[in-house]
Design a protein around this motif. Sequence first.
Motif, PDB file in Angstrom:
ATOM      1  N   LEU A 166       0.809  -1.322   0.012  1.00 52.24           N
ATOM      2  CA  LEU A 166      -0.027  -0.015   0.019  1.00 52.24           C
ATOM      3  C   LEU A 166       0.927   1.268  -0.080  1.00 52.24           C
ATOM      4  O   LEU A 166       0.299   2.230  -0.303  1.00 52.24           O
ATOM      5  CB  LEU A 166      -0.789   0.068   1.131  1.00 52.24           C
ATOM      6  CG  LEU A 166      -2.213  -1.186   1.420  1.00 52.24           C
ATOM      7  CD1 LEU A 166      -2.861  -0.635   2.590  1.00 52.24           C
ATOM      8  CD2 LEU A 166      -3.004  -0.949   0.003  1.00 52.24           C
ATOM      9  N   ARG A 167       1.930   1.090   0.328  1.00 48.62           N
ATOM     10  CA  ARG A 167       2.964   2.295   0.550  1.00 48.62           C
ATOM     11  C   ARG A 167       3.056   3.010  -0.792  1.00 48.62           C
ATOM     12  O   ARG A 167       3.461   4.376  -0.921  1.00 48.62           O
ATOM     13  CB  ARG A 167       4.259   1.842   1.154  1.00 48.62           C
ATOM     14  CG  ARG A 167       5.070   1.020   0.158  1.00 48.62           C
ATOM     15  CD  ARG A 167       6.603   0.543   1.023  1.00 48.62           C
ATOM     16  NE  ARG A 167       6.258   0.055   2.204  1.00 48.62           N
ATOM     17  CZ  ARG A 167       6.304  -1.266   2.360  1.00 48.62           C
ATOM     18  NH1 ARG A 167       6.345  -1.999   1.318  1.00 48.62           N
ATOM     19  NH2 ARG A 167       6.205  -1.808   3.368  1.00 48.62           N
ATOM     20  N   GLU A 168       2.795   2.314  -1.989  1.00 48.69           N
ATOM     21  CA  GLU A 168       2.887   2.793  -3.410  1.00 48.69           C
ATOM     22  C   GLU A 168       1.663   3.873  -3.564  1.00 48.69           C
ATOM     23  O   GLU A 168       1.912   4.665  -4.561  1.00 48.69           O
ATOM     24  CB  GLU A 168       2.945   1.772  -4.340  1.00 48.69           C
ATOM     25  CG  GLU A 168       4.185   0.942  -4.254  1.00 48.69           C
ATOM     26  CD  GLU A 168       5.435   1.354  -4.306  1.00 48.69           C
ATOM     27  OE1 GLU A 168       5.612   2.367  -5.166  1.00 48.69           O
ATOM     28  OE2 GLU A 168       6.337   1.126  -3.708  1.00 48.69           O
ATOM     29  N   MET A 169       0.789   3.936  -2.956  1.00 46.80           N
ATOM     30  CA  MET A 169      -0.437   4.782  -2.936  1.00 46.80           C
ATOM     31  C   MET A 169      -0.288   6.085  -2.533  1.00 46.80           C
ATOM     32  O   MET A 169      -0.618   6.390  -1.274  1.00 46.80           O
ATOM     33  CB  MET A 169      -1.685   3.873  -2.656  1.00 46.80           C
ATOM     34  CG  MET A 169      -1.740   2.648  -3.135  1.00 46.80           C
ATOM     35  SD  MET A 169      -3.378   1.925  -2.798  1.00 46.80           S
ATOM     36  CE  MET A 169      -3.500   0.393  -3.652  1.00 46.80           C
ATOM     37  N   LYS A 170       0.549   6.893  -3.148  1.00 46.28           N
ATOM     38  CA  LYS A 170       0.893   8.307  -2.542  1.00 46.28           C
ATOM     39  C   LYS A 170      -0.250   9.147  -2.192  1.00 46.28           C
ATOM     40  O   LYS A 170      -0.147  10.070  -1.542  1.00 46.28           O
ATOM     41  CB  LYS A 170       2.002   8.839  -3.325  1.00 46.28           C
ATOM     42  CG  LYS A 170       3.157   7.753  -3.657  1.00 46.28           C
ATOM     43  CD  LYS A 170       3.869   7.684  -2.224  1.00 46.28           C
ATOM     44  CE  LYS A 170       5.103   6.708  -2.730  1.00 46.28           C
ATOM     45  NZ  LYS A 170       5.978   6.448  -1.481  1.00 46.28           N
ATOM     46  N   CYS A 171      -1.134   8.863  -2.962  1.00 49.26           N
ATOM     47  CA  CYS A 171      -2.489   9.844  -2.825  1.00 49.26           C
ATOM     48  C   CYS A 171      -3.955   9.288  -1.911  1.00 49.26           C
ATOM     49  O   CYS A 171      -4.946  10.027  -1.901  1.00 49.26           O
ATOM     50  CB  CYS A 171      -3.038  10.272  -4.316  1.00 49.26           C
ATOM     51  SG  CYS A 171      -1.737  11.146  -5.230  1.00 49.26           S
ATOM     52  N   LEU A 172      -3.433   8.136  -1.304  1.00 52.05           N
ATOM     53  CA  LEU A 172      -4.601   7.296  -0.647  1.00 52.05           C
ATOM     54  C   LEU A 172      -4.987   8.286   0.526  1.00 52.05           C
ATOM     55  O   LEU A 172      -3.886   8.556   1.436  1.00 52.05           O
ATOM     56  CB  LEU A 172      -4.220   5.980  -0.112  1.00 52.05           C
ATOM     57  CG  LEU A 172      -5.258   5.089   0.368  1.00 52.05           C
ATOM     58  CD1 LEU A 172      -6.243   4.877  -0.884  1.00 52.05           C
ATOM     59  CD2 LEU A 172      -4.535   3.990   0.724  1.00 52.05           C
ATOM     60  N   LYS A 173      -6.158   8.634   0.838  1.00 48.04           N
ATOM     61  CA  LYS A 173      -6.814   9.514   1.767  1.00 48.04           C
ATOM     62  C   LYS A 173      -7.554   8.526   2.638  1.00 48.04           C
ATOM     63  O   LYS A 173      -7.875   8.838   3.889  1.00 48.04           O
ATOM     64  CB  LYS A 173      -7.481  10.645   1.175  1.00 48.04           C
ATOM     65  CG  LYS A 173      -6.469  11.661   0.572  1.00 48.04           C
ATOM     66  CD  LYS A 173      -7.141  12.878   0.221  1.00 48.04           C
ATOM     67  CE  LYS A 173      -6.034  13.779  -0.511  1.00 48.04           C
ATOM     68  NZ  LYS A 173      -6.939  14.883  -0.995  1.00 48.04           N
ATOM     69  N   THR A 174      -8.515   7.656   2.095  1.00 49.79           N
ATOM     70  CA  THR A 174      -9.516   6.761   2.582  1.00 49.79           C
ATOM     71  C   THR A 174      -9.128   5.264   2.560  1.00 49.79           C
ATOM     72  O   THR A 174      -8.892   4.915   1.359  1.00 49.79           O
ATOM     73  CB  THR A 174     -10.896   7.290   2.134  1.00 49.79           C
ATOM     74  OG1 THR A 174     -11.295   8.656   2.231  1.00 49.79           O
ATOM     75  CG2 THR A 174     -12.077   6.287   3.036  1.00 49.79           C
ATOM     76  N   LEU A 175      -9.138   4.655   3.580  1.00 50.88           N
ATOM     77  CA  LEU A 175      -9.011   3.106   3.552  1.00 50.88           C
ATOM     78  C   LEU A 175      -9.888   2.684   4.247  1.00 50.88           C
ATOM     79  O   LEU A 175     -10.190   2.984   5.735  1.00 50.88           O
ATOM     80  CB  LEU A 175      -7.484   3.009   4.069  1.00 50.88           C
ATOM     81  CG  LEU A 175      -7.199   1.300   4.210  1.00 50.88           C
ATOM     82  CD1 LEU A 175      -7.273   0.662   2.827  1.00 50.88           C
ATOM     83  CD2 LEU A 175      -5.887   1.299   4.829  1.00 50.88           C
ATOM     84  N   TYR A 176     -10.698   1.592   3.782  1.00 50.63           N
ATOM     85  CA  TYR A 176     -11.905   0.964   4.424  1.00 50.63           C
ATOM     86  C   TYR A 176     -11.401  -0.479   4.179  1.00 50.63           C
ATOM     87  O   TYR A 176     -11.237  -1.141   3.245  1.00 50.63           O
ATOM     88  CB  TYR A 176     -13.035   1.102   3.774  1.00 50.63           C
ATOM     89  CG  TYR A 176     -14.370   0.408   4.101  1.00 50.63           C
ATOM     90  CD1 TYR A 176     -15.189   0.856   5.125  1.00 50.63           C
ATOM     91  CD2 TYR A 176     -14.370  -0.935   3.711  1.00 50.63           C
ATOM     92  CE1 TYR A 176     -16.259   0.046   5.506  1.00 50.63           C
ATOM     93  CE2 TYR A 176     -15.462  -1.617   4.097  1.00 50.63           C
ATOM     94  CZ  TYR A 176     -16.434  -1.130   4.985  1.00 50.63           C
ATOM     95  OH  TYR A 176     -17.572  -1.808   5.590  1.00 50.63           O
ATOM     96  N   LEU A 177     -11.297  -1.218   5.315  1.00 53.98           N
ATOM     97  CA  LEU A 177     -10.929  -2.853   5.552  1.00 53.98           C
ATOM     98  C   LEU A 177     -12.195  -3.418   6.413  1.00 53.98           C
ATOM     99  O   LEU A 177     -12.085  -3.161   7.505  1.00 53.98           O
ATOM    100  CB  LEU A 177      -9.605  -2.840   6.177  1.00 53.98           C
ATOM    101  CG  LEU A 177      -8.325  -2.258   5.520  1.00 53.98           C
ATOM    102  CD1 LEU A 177      -7.117  -2.581   6.297  1.00 53.98           C
ATOM    103  CD2 LEU A 177      -8.145  -2.845   4.305  1.00 53.98           C
TER     104      LEU A 177
END
Length: 794
Positions: free
Chosen positions: A529-540
Amino acid sequence: MIPVMEFRQFTEQQPAFRVLKPWWDVFTDYLSVIMLMIGVFGCTLQVMQDKIICLPDRKPSSKNITEVGINSFLSLESNTSDVLKEMSGLKTDLDLQQYSFINQMCYEKALHWYAKYFPYLVLIHTLVFMVCSNFWFKFPGSSSKIEHFISMLGKCFDSPWTTRALSEVSGENPEEKDQKKSSTSQSGAGVSPGEGSLEKTQSLRSIPEKIVVDQPPASVLDKKEGEQAKALFEKVKKFRLHVEEGDILYLMYVRQTVFKVFKFLLIIAYNSSLVNEVKNRVNCIVEIQDMTGYKEFQCNHTMAHLFSKLSYCYLCLVAVYGLTSLYTSYWLFYRSLKEYSFEYVRQETGISDIPDVKNDFAFMLHMIDQYDPLYSKRFAVFLSEVSENKLKQLNLNHEWTAEKLRQKLQINSNDRLELQLFMLPGLPDTVFELTELQSLKLEIINNVTIPASISQLEALQELSLYQCSLKLHTTATSFLKENLKVLRVKFDDNRELPNWMYGLRNLEELYLTGSLSPDASKNIVLESLREMKCLKTLYLKCNLTKIPQSIVDVSSHLQRLYLHSDGTKLVMLNNLKKMTNLIELEIVHCDLERIPHAIFSLTNLQMVDLKENNLRSIEEILSFQHLRKLTCLKLWHNGIMYIPEHIKKLSSLERLYFSHNKIEILPSHLFLCHKLRYLDLSNNDIRFIPPEIGVLQSLHYFSVTCNKLENLPDELFFCKKLKTLKLGKNSLSVLSPKISYLVLLTYLELKGNHFEFLPQELGSCRALKRSGLIVEDAMFETLPSDVRDQMKAE
């Protein structure tokens, strides 16, 4: 004569079965017909003509002279001359019946059995040969398989889809053609026919997707032909599973061939030794002198010469038949007929995924090749998954036109124009003609391949995959990396998670729902996930036992984290301390018994949701005072018994959820959170509302549904900004006339109480309409008619 057609029933079979008769079976069938004609001809002669003709053998003897009564008539010399005269032309004194009797007796006693029964033996042996050659077509265990196979083979051979698939793989890719032209112009030399044929053959996988969509109307399969071809694929698939389980056809054919070889050896052995017993002249000695006066006879077998010639001819035919059967046996045992490879078909057609087959399926294909290899080549198209997928895609495009898809477009919760497709056999190519599409939602669609044409959807920002197996074209991957903002994936197994999602560098929202293995729940699946530099919302929503380290790696830009553990106990929450930029945090159904202390370090939090945990005490709520920006706290669906007085320290709270707990007493300090706009206390055991509730002058929403309230404080009606008031399912008997103070009220729930009537002051709530007043119809009728009319008015 007996017509040969009478024996047709022994060899009658469906004309379509000829494709399973190789040249040796056809040849032996003709030999059998010739041998059958010999047998029928011989039997007819036996019936229609005299079998044997006999005359008495008149040798001189005293006994003979005594029997005729002439021993006192002449001397010895004169007797001798008279006897010679009688033998040269005298009658024997036998009538016709005696001659018939003598012929019959000599035929039965003196004629060799082979000479008598030769035509019948020929007939019986030939019929056995004919029945044996076609026995596997009649045997119940094998005939049903053969009938199904022949039926499918003919349909596959004549199917328009077969012609289309073979013509597509033999076509030339336009891009390759341009490359060849450019290379030819650079080298200045032409391409030889052999080289051109190599480049011309290509795999069905490499055919551009446009082939299916952009075909001229004349070459496109109509809907009926497509459905027929689809049904054929299913039939072939099921038939293959059934037939490959056994080898009864192979065993039946081997047994009947071995039986014919042994029978051939038997016939040759006894016929060779007995053929010389067919003679013209037969000596007959029978004890019938008391009836005819003679004991010895000379007989002529009238058909001996013909039967002798027929027997030699029959032996030659049987020898040829036997040699052919020996060749068949050699073919059966020398070659591996229980395995069939489509290698030559794969090389010739370019359809590289045609599987090899075994057992009876393989044996029948070997037999078909002896008839015409073209049958196997065309049949192989229906064993290819690539060909089947192409057909499904074609049928899908016919069914789901662009106009039909546009009718399914709707606005989703994120105000995006969305297309939802559910349980389709694939993804229609016409989807990529909807250039206005912003969100694509696919549910329970397997083997989906996103082609390069997805780049036409320039407005696409959201993609939802619910239990779908998805593959991407290289161009499609690049497009999604640049354009996709929201990705939702619902899976049953962590192996279904698409690997390409970790490269979506512009992705802002990621929603993952599914079940992870115990090891995968640590950090294996989410390590990239560290490659997703623009990730703001994560739902697990997974069965996590701890927060993966990879989530911490994206904490620098992560603003919203939603963790749903489906009842699995979530431990080791210290990693939360590093997520200092979180604005919203949900930890739902994670079996928490206390509020995690790590939350109190997240000073930027504005919303905390701890729904469906196992909270009993919330004394730690005091620490929430350090979260100056916290405006929403959700502690609903737990087992909380009471609310601590420290809650008054949370002065910034605007929304507070305490529903579905076990609260009995409301502390007055609760209402010192004067900024509260939303307060939900429904589904508890509350009996009394403190009058301090009147302090909440900003309150817009207040719910105490499903409690044990018997009365309401008048101070409640001082909250003049209330728009929603839920009082249903309590024990209230009177509604205060001060309800008229709530002039902004739009929703009032009173159903499930003990009211006798409703106050007419409800008419002062001008914004309250009948649809917003939840009460029994009978209770509504207690209002004055003008108030009722006012509420019913739109």
